[in-house]
Design a protein around this motif. Structure first.
Motif, PDB file in Angstrom:
ATOM      1  N   ASP A  88     -14.959 -42.007  -3.904  1.00  0.00           N
ATOM      2  CA  ASP A  88     -14.290 -42.306  -2.647  1.00  0.00           C
ATOM      3  C   ASP A  88     -14.823 -41.493  -1.472  1.00  0.00           C
ATOM      4  OD1 ASP A  88     -13.302 -39.996  -3.574  1.00  0.00           O
ATOM      5  OD2 ASP A  88     -11.213 -40.377  -3.013  1.00  0.00           O
ATOM      6  N   ARG A  89     -15.911 -40.755  -1.660  1.00  0.00           N
ATOM      7  CA  ARG A  89     -16.540 -40.088  -0.522  1.00  0.00           C
ATOM      8  C   ARG A  89     -18.019 -40.428  -0.497  1.00  0.00           C
ATOM      9  NH1 ARG A  89     -12.020 -39.587   0.380  1.00  0.00           N
ATOM     10  NH2 ARG A  89     -10.825 -37.782   1.052  1.00  0.00           N
ATOM     11  N   LEU A  90     -18.600 -40.419   0.701  1.00  0.00           N
ATOM     12  CA  LEU A  90     -20.023 -40.702   0.841  1.00  0.00           C
ATOM     13  C   LEU A  90     -20.834 -39.430   0.605  1.00  0.00           C
ATOM     14  CD1 LEU A  90     -19.811 -42.791   4.087  1.00  0.00           C
ATOM     15  CD2 LEU A  90     -20.574 -43.658   1.898  1.00  0.00           C
ATOM     16  N   THR A 125     -23.501 -37.003   1.868  1.00  0.00           N
ATOM     17  CA  THR A 125     -24.088 -36.735   3.171  1.00  0.00           C
ATOM     18  C   THR A 125     -25.465 -36.119   2.992  1.00  0.00           C
ATOM     19  OG1 THR A 125     -23.069 -34.569   3.264  1.00  0.00           O
ATOM     20  CG2 THR A 125     -21.854 -36.372   4.248  1.00  0.00           C
ATOM     21  N   GLN A 141     -20.803 -38.349   7.388  1.00  0.00           N
ATOM     22  CA  GLN A 141     -19.949 -37.168   7.527  1.00  0.00           C
ATOM     23  C   GLN A 141     -18.632 -37.508   8.223  1.00  0.00           C
ATOM     24  OE1 GLN A 141     -22.378 -34.510   9.755  1.00  0.00           O
ATOM     25  NE2 GLN A 141     -23.832 -34.167   8.091  1.00  0.00           N
ATOM     26  N   ASN A 189     -16.349 -39.492   5.987  1.00  0.00           N
ATOM     27  CA  ASN A 189     -15.732 -38.600   4.999  1.00  0.00           C
ATOM     28  C   ASN A 189     -14.596 -37.801   5.624  1.00  0.00           C
ATOM     29  OD1 ASN A 189     -17.341 -39.405   2.941  1.00  0.00           O
ATOM     30  ND2 ASN A 189     -18.711 -37.640   3.018  1.00  0.00           N
ATOM     31  N   ALA A 199     -11.589 -39.923   5.989  1.00  0.00           N
ATOM     32  CA  ALA A 199     -10.924 -40.120   4.696  1.00  0.00           C
ATOM     33  C   ALA A 199     -10.126 -38.877   4.297  1.00  0.00           C
ATOM     34  CB  ALA A 199     -11.964 -40.462   3.635  1.00  0.00           C
ATOM     35  N   ASP A 200     -10.705 -37.685   4.528  1.00  0.00           N
ATOM     36  CA  ASP A 200      -9.992 -36.434   4.215  1.00  0.00           C
ATOM     37  C   ASP A 200      -8.711 -36.328   5.025  1.00  0.00           C
ATOM     38  OD1 ASP A 200     -11.935 -35.662   2.475  1.00  0.00           O
ATOM     39  OD2 ASP A 200     -13.016 -34.410   3.912  1.00  0.00           O
ATOM     40  N   ASP A 219      -5.932 -38.633   3.857  1.00  0.00           N
ATOM     41  CA  ASP A 219      -5.248 -38.112   2.670  1.00  0.00           C
ATOM     42  C   ASP A 219      -4.295 -36.987   3.039  1.00  0.00           C
ATOM     43  OD1 ASP A 219      -6.676 -39.872   1.246  1.00  0.00           O
ATOM     44  OD2 ASP A 219      -8.032 -38.429   0.307  1.00  0.00           O
TER      45      ASP A 219
END
Lengths: 292, 284
Positions: free
Chosen positions: A264-266, A268, B197, B200, B203-204, B207
């Motif tokens: 669920d994360r890309l 980098t 980046q 991400n 998304a962080d 949450d």
């Protein structure tokens, strides 16, 4: 013999803090009928190196190259007049911002006829006929009426078609497309890319596609050069680049594509290295440390 | 904040419309432009709705209505269970705090003459009676949260890169503890690695704060990655609306199919197919 051959090109700009090296020892060559993609992020020097070929950089830029040959002729030693005969005719360029690269004060018809007048010396009637034919070729609706339109009366996609028509007006041997679709919608991007690729296949001209979009690379290129901070990271044919990337930077770029996300994360780029990738062995490591 | 159930509705939009009057001229009647022609959807708390469409399809107008920048011509806007009174002068600061927006161009959305600390402190200065010291602490805290440092507090926007500026814009939007964040093409001006980046980071934050996102984009690969639900807009109408998997696996509307076909494919099989087709064409 390659159509365009550049060996060890370096471009520097003078800044208040000293010389800034935008392109650092890059070698590129393109053959006839070949599509070369130069891919990189902003600041990678991908546009600057091609502007150097076109001679469009400001006087403050210092350009050095071991060799810069177009059809075996040295471009660097050309005088201004000779060079102007070459660019726009045998080497043409399409820019990123279609609306900004047309002159807002003149009709698009005038702007395409200008090219035909200066480079080919066509008469008034022939110019008009050829311009309309070119507009038809790039798929502009109502080409006769469009001749009298100003750039602001047309959409971005239509302006890009005009730009392409101007670029191919003199049947160039090499077309340089600098991010030709970045400012356009996805559906229009598809049309413009199809148009460029179709023209390339029909005329057999060499094509350099400058882009930051890996999708565009995948859809157009035969061979790919990956640049980062002015240096060449990798050069490979398109399939092996995507299938089996050699340099860490290319791997990082591909991993950062959202469609390649795992979990669920890309991933980098900094996960691969901390801003200091090792250059590919062929990229001329002699100038290492220029960016330290 | 974490005790709220994730099944409740954060945002509901019912048949929302926006018309713009184009001024006429001499002997030329006024024209009405229907920018958004009746769009409805509802979005659960903590989820992401992606709105896709090309320029001029009304997706940014919709974003402006959800964030109270533009008043809808008709239709209802229900945020966090409350019907919003969007008439000018009827908006409370409490309502404004719940919804924040992040714009596309991080170079245009920050005042070049305002220091970053002031950018972040301003919403607090306007909406709360916090002391200057508290504001400073909150701003510093937020800078760290979005991946910048306390040393950036006294700098000006021109000293930052595009990705850092977008982080600042995100930090500014989060200063008032919003529940709903509208992101209008937040990564389309950024490089691929920076885009990863920022996605991400988003998304962080989602949450951590259980944020609800309305994510506007024209990039289908980003949408596929980030969205729970997808809405496709075309000429002011929602032509397709469903969960991500529904829309991507079985697009119903013709325009959605065109859009999918037009998106460049970067997988090895497509490249192989293209090269094979090219070889066949040149051999013929």
């Amino acid at each position: 013999m390659s159509l365009l051959q550049i060996d060890n090109l370096t471009v520097e700009f003078e800044t208040s803090t000293g010389w800034f090296r935008a392109v650092d020892g890059v070698s590129v060559s393109v053959d006839k009928a070949e599509v070369l993609a130069i891919v990189g992020e902003s600041g990678s020097g991908k546009s600057v190196s091609m502007l150097a070929v076109m001679g469009l950089l400001p006087d403050t830029a210092k350009i050095t190259a071991d060799r810069m040959l177009f059809e075996g002729k040295d471009i660097q030693s050309l005088s201004g007049t000779e060079r102007r005969k070459l660019i726009g005719k045998d080497i043409a360029m399409i820019f990123q911002e279609p609306i900004a690269s047309l002159n807002p004060c003149f009709t698009v018809g005038f702007q395409i006829e200008e090219v035909l007048r200066i480079h080919l010396g066509l008469g008034k009637k022939e110019r008009r006929a050829r311009a309309i034919e070119l507009f038809k070729q790039v798929g502009l609706p109502n080409p006769e009426e469009r001749m009298n339109a100003f750039p602001h009366q047309m959409s971005g996609g239509q302006c890009q078609r005009v730009m392409i028509a101007i670029a191919i007006a003199c049947n160039p041997k090499l077309l340089i497309a600098d991010e030709p679709t970045t400012a356009l919608d996805v559906t229009i991007q598809k049309q413009i890319l199809d148009l460029i690729m179709d023209l390339q296949a029909r005329t057999g001209m060499g094509l350099i596609m400058i882009t930051h979009d890996m999708g565009v690379v995948a859809e157009t290129a035969d061979r790919v050069v990956v640049q980062y901070k002015g240096r060449k990271m990798e050069e490979a044919d398109v399939l092996s680049l995507f299938e089996n990337p050699k340099s860490n930077y290319t791997k990082a770029l591909l991993a950062a594509l959202p469609e390649n996300a795992t979990g669920d994360r890309l991933t980098t780029v900094s996960a691969f290295f901390d801003g200091n990738p090792e250059p590919a062995p062929s990229a001329g490591a002699s100038a290492a440390g220029a960016f330290a | 904040m974490s005790d709220v159930k994730t099944t409740d509705t954060m945002l509901e939009v019912r048949d929302i419309k926006r018309d713009y009057e184009l001024p006429g001229g001499f002997m030329k009647p006024k024209k009405t432009l229907h920018a958004v022609k009746g769009v409805s959807f509802s979005l659960e708390r903590g989820k992401t709705l992606a709105i896709v469409g090309e320029s001029g399809c009304g997706k940014s107008t919709l974003a402006r209505m959800i964030t109270f920048i533009d008043e809808p011509t008709s239709g209802e806007l229900i945020i966090d269970g409350k019907k919003m009174d969007t008439r000018p002068g009827h908006l409370t600061s409490e309502m404004r705090q719940k919804v924040q927006i992040i714009f596309q161009n991080p170079y245009g959305s920050l005042n070049p003459r305002q220091k970053i600390g002031d950018v972040l402190g301003e919403p607090l200065a306007i909406n709360t009676d916090m002391s200057a010291n508290d504001r400073r602490d909150r701003a510093t805290e937020m800078l760290i949260k979005v991946g910048l440092g306390p040393e950036h507090y006294n700098r000006y926007p021109h000293m930052f890169s595009g990705g850092q500026r977008q982080r600042i814009a995100i930090a500014r939007a989060l200063m008032m503890n919003p529940k709903l964040l509208v992101l209008d093409e937040p990564v389309s001006a950024l490089d691929l690695s920076v885009q990863a980046q920022v996605l991400n980071l988003l998304a962080d934050l989602q949450d951590e704060f259980n944020l609800t996102y309305v994510f506007i984009s024209h990039d289908l690969s980003v949408v596929r990655y980030i969205a729970d639900e997808v809405m496709v807009m075309y000429f002011g109408e929602a032509v397709e609306y469903g969960t991500r998997d529904e829309v991507f696996s079985n697009p119903k509307h013709e325009y959605t199919q065109t859009l999918f076909k037009a998106t460049p494919k970067a997988d090895v099989e497509s490249i192989r197919a293209r090269i094979a087709a090219k070889k066949a064409a040149s051999a013929a």
